[in-house]
Design an enzyme around this catalytic site. Structure first.
Site, PDB file in Angstrom:
ATOM      1  CB  CYS A   1      -1.018   0.266   1.734  1.00  0.00           C
ATOM      2  SG  CYS A   1      -2.312   1.822   1.423  1.00  0.00           S
TER       3      CYS A   1
ATOM      4  CB  CYS B   1      -1.600   4.622   3.849  1.00  0.00           C
ATOM      5  SG  CYS B   1      -3.644   4.259   3.118  1.00  0.00           S
ATOM      6  CB  SER B   2      -0.648   1.086   6.067  1.00  0.00           C
ATOM      7  OG  SER B   2      -1.304   1.539   7.144  1.00  0.00           O
ATOM      8  CB  CYS B   3      -5.030  -0.677   2.480  1.00  0.00           C
ATOM      9  SG  CYS B   3      -6.032   1.325   2.651  1.00  0.00           S
TER      10      CYS B   3
END
Lengths: 105, 212
Positions: free
Chosen positions: B116, B119-121
């Site tokens: 991702c 962000c950090s999905c």
């Protein structure tokens, strides 16, 4: 408006991948749970939360941690929406740091 | 639990916390301040936070491993998982809270990996919290530019003849990689197969290996 969002780092040069992990701290788990609830309850939506992170100044973003950045973004959003008061928040942070304990929360 | 006769939510009277011996950091203090204001403001209760933490704990790499092991053994289940990952999770009693989940299958011609970049999905319902590397700026930056080199840092060597596809997740669409079943696992049952499927193989940063 910058050409590129602060968060848009895909393709940028960077150092080695940090392979050593660490376990999530208790407060980090609590924070994720509380943020989940804010969404479930309709207090915030994902896109406005993301916007607060995207608005962070580049130098702040570069030096921020994963959980720290999320927390700051959410605090900013909740203040903006009038869910919490900025002065009350900062006063509470000071109070907790001065007491140095988790007990009174 | 008995009824409280006062207004405060004393959730920190709950059983010993795992990091009680750590010094209170500014980050934690800021979270505790926010939490206390949210509880005082009636936005949420400490019990709700506790219940949600328990719910979140159910998300662990074991969930994805169960699904993939089932898919390796049952072609019909595999087809359903590829067609509708959330429904296939529900079949195994897993409640996937993600907006949408898509499963992508590794093949002899193509290895897949997930990042991702913004962000950090991450598919938390099936894998739990993302590991440090996944949320790192280094991984987010480099995975899309030099995946082969990044995989080498994980000790994963993908032959040049095999393509690598990198899938960039977002909050509305998250990916699960179905690794190839390793040779030499023909006699294994579902549970034994699930044990071979490590967390990072579900985002394409590791490969399952047959037991020695």
């Amino acid at each position: 408006m910058a050409d590129k969002l602060t968060t848009d780092i895909g393709g940028d040069p960077a150092g080695p991948i940090p392979l050593e992990g660490r376990d999530q701290l208790f407060w980090e788990k609590q924070m994720i749970a509380a943020f989940n609830l804010l969404q479930v309850k309709g207090v915030v939506v994902t896109d406005e939360f993301r916007r607060t992170v995207e608005e962070m100044p580049a130098d702040y973003y570069a030096g921020s941690t994963f959980y720290g950045r999320r927390l700051d973004g959410m605090v900013r959003l909740l203040i903006e929406k009038g869910v919490i008061d900025a002065d009350a928040f900062e006063a509470r942070v000071r109070e907790i740091l001065e007491s140095g304990t988790r007990d009174h929360v | 639990m008995s009824t409280h006769d006062h207004n405060h939510d004393h959730d920190d009277h709950a059983p010993t916390r795992e990091d009680d011996d750590l010094e209170l950091t500014e980050g934690e203090a800021r979270f505790l301040a926010l939490k206390s204001l949210l509880i005082e403001g009636g936005v949420m209760t400490a019990d709700e936070i506790r219940a949600r933490m328990e719910f979140n704990e159910r998300g662990s790499p074991h969930q994805a491993a169960r699904m993939i092991a089932r898919a390796w053994l049952d072609p019909d289940y595999k087809a359903r998982m590829l067609a509708d990952t959330k429904a296939a999770a529900a079949e195994l009693g897993i409640e996937a809270t993600e907006a949408a989940l898509v499963t992508i299958e590794n093949t002899p011609e193509r290895h897949n990996m997930v990042v991702c970049t913004l962000c950090s999905c991450y598919p938390r319902s099936l894998l739990g919290e993302p590991p440090a590397f996944y949320v790192s700026k280094a991984y987010r930056s480099r995975a899309v530019r030099e995946p082969r080199k990044v995989l080498r840092e994980f000790g994963v060597e993908i032959p040049d003849a095999v393509d690598i596809a990198v899938h960039d997740s977002n909050a509305d669409l998250r990916y699960v990689i179905m690794p190839m079943r390793p040779a030499g696992t023909e006699g294994l049952n579902e549970e034994e197969l699930a044990a071979l499927i490590a967390r990072d193989s579900v985002v394409g940063c590791a490969l399952p290996v047959a037991p020695a």
